[in-house]
Design a protein around this motif. Sequence first.
Motif, short mmCIF file in Angstrom:
data_model
loop_
_atom_site.label_atom_id
_atom_site.label_comp_id
_atom_site.label_asym_id
_atom_site.label_seq_id
_atom_site.Cartn_x
_atom_site.Cartn_y
_atom_site.Cartn_z
N MET A 190 -3.52 -10.54 14.30
CA MET A 190 -3.25 -9.26 13.65
C MET A 190 -4.47 -8.37 13.79
N GLY A 191 -4.48 -7.53 14.82
CA GLY A 191 -5.56 -6.58 15.01
C GLY A 191 -5.28 -5.31 14.25
N SER A 192 -6.13 -4.33 14.43
CA SER A 192 -5.95 -3.07 13.69
C SER A 192 -4.68 -2.34 14.12
N ALA A 193 -4.33 -2.43 15.40
CA ALA A 193 -3.09 -1.77 15.86
C ALA A 193 -1.87 -2.44 15.23
N MET A 194 -1.84 -3.76 15.23
CA MET A 194 -0.71 -4.48 14.64
C MET A 194 -0.64 -4.24 13.14
N LEU A 195 -1.79 -4.18 12.48
CA LEU A 195 -1.82 -3.89 11.05
C LEU A 195 -1.27 -2.50 10.78
N GLY A 196 -1.68 -1.54 11.60
CA GLY A 196 -1.17 -0.17 11.45
C GLY A 196 0.33 -0.09 11.62
N ILE A 197 0.84 -0.79 12.62
CA ILE A 197 2.29 -0.81 12.85
C ILE A 197 2.99 -1.49 11.68
N SER A 198 2.44 -2.60 11.21
CA SER A 198 3.04 -3.31 10.08
C SER A 198 3.07 -2.44 8.83
N LEU A 199 1.99 -1.72 8.57
CA LEU A 199 1.95 -0.82 7.41
C LEU A 199 2.95 0.32 7.57
N ALA A 200 3.07 0.86 8.78
CA ALA A 200 4.02 1.94 9.02
C ALA A 200 5.46 1.47 8.81
N VAL A 201 5.77 0.28 9.31
CA VAL A 201 7.12 -0.27 9.13
C VAL A 201 7.41 -0.53 7.66
N ALA A 202 6.46 -1.12 6.95
CA ALA A 202 6.64 -1.38 5.52
C ALA A 202 6.81 -0.07 4.75
N ALA A 203 6.01 0.93 5.08
CA ALA A 203 6.12 2.23 4.41
C ALA A 203 7.47 2.88 4.71
N PHE A 204 7.93 2.77 5.97
CA PHE A 204 9.22 3.34 6.35
C PHE A 204 10.35 2.74 5.51
N TRP A 205 10.40 1.40 5.45
CA TRP A 205 11.48 0.74 4.72
C TRP A 205 11.38 1.00 3.22
N THR A 206 10.17 1.10 2.70
CA THR A 206 10.00 1.41 1.28
C THR A 206 10.55 2.80 0.98
N CYS A 207 10.19 3.77 1.82
CA CYS A 207 10.71 5.14 1.65
C CYS A 207 12.22 5.18 1.84
N ASP A 208 12.73 4.39 2.79
CA ASP A 208 14.17 4.35 3.03
C ASP A 208 14.93 3.92 1.78
N VAL A 209 14.42 2.92 1.08
CA VAL A 209 15.08 2.47 -0.15
C VAL A 209 15.12 3.61 -1.17
N VAL A 210 14.01 4.28 -1.35
CA VAL A 210 13.94 5.37 -2.34
C VAL A 210 14.84 6.54 -1.92
N PHE A 211 14.73 6.97 -0.67
CA PHE A 211 15.48 8.14 -0.21
C PHE A 211 16.99 7.89 -0.19
N THR A 212 17.40 6.66 0.02
CA THR A 212 18.84 6.37 0.06
C THR A 212 19.49 6.63 -1.28
N PHE A 213 18.74 6.50 -2.36
CA PHE A 213 19.30 6.80 -3.68
C PHE A 213 19.57 8.30 -3.85
N PHE A 214 19.04 9.13 -2.97
CA PHE A 214 19.21 10.58 -3.07
C PHE A 214 20.00 11.15 -1.89
N THR A 215 20.64 10.29 -1.10
CA THR A 215 21.40 10.72 0.07
C THR A 215 22.88 10.71 -0.28
N GLY A 216 23.53 11.85 -0.09
CA GLY A 216 24.94 11.97 -0.43
C GLY A 216 25.80 10.99 0.36
N ILE A 217 26.95 10.69 -0.22
CA ILE A 217 27.90 9.78 0.42
C ILE A 217 29.27 10.44 0.48
N TYR A 218 30.09 9.94 1.38
CA TYR A 218 31.47 10.41 1.46
C TYR A 218 32.38 9.39 0.80
#
Length: 95
Positions: A9-37
């Motif tokens: 786990m180098g700095s590039a892999m750590l950065g990617i891992s943090l970005a992926v974790a942040a993306f999924w964390t935000c996805d969970v939060v934002f999905t609660f505010f996304t309209g549905i049909y």
Amino acid sequence: FVGAFEVEMGSAMLGISLAVAAFWTCDVVFTFFTGIYKQGVMVMSLWEIAKQYLKTWFCLDIIIVIVNWTSIVTWYIESSGETSESNLLRMLKSA
């Protein structure tokens, strides 16, 4: 990924891992505010959105988030050689 294939786990892999974790964390939060049909009608009620999300994708999303953050924290603890809470808090603060 890192644990399964024993990849360094180098700095590039750590950065990617943090970005992926942040993306999924935000996805969970934002999905609660996304309209549905429902029956062809757009529903924007937060209560209805939350009920639908909790019945469908929430469990998978939260598992992904927990696994991502757990792997990052585990890697950090193992790489630092120390298990002190101050180091863990320092890592979380920098993320």
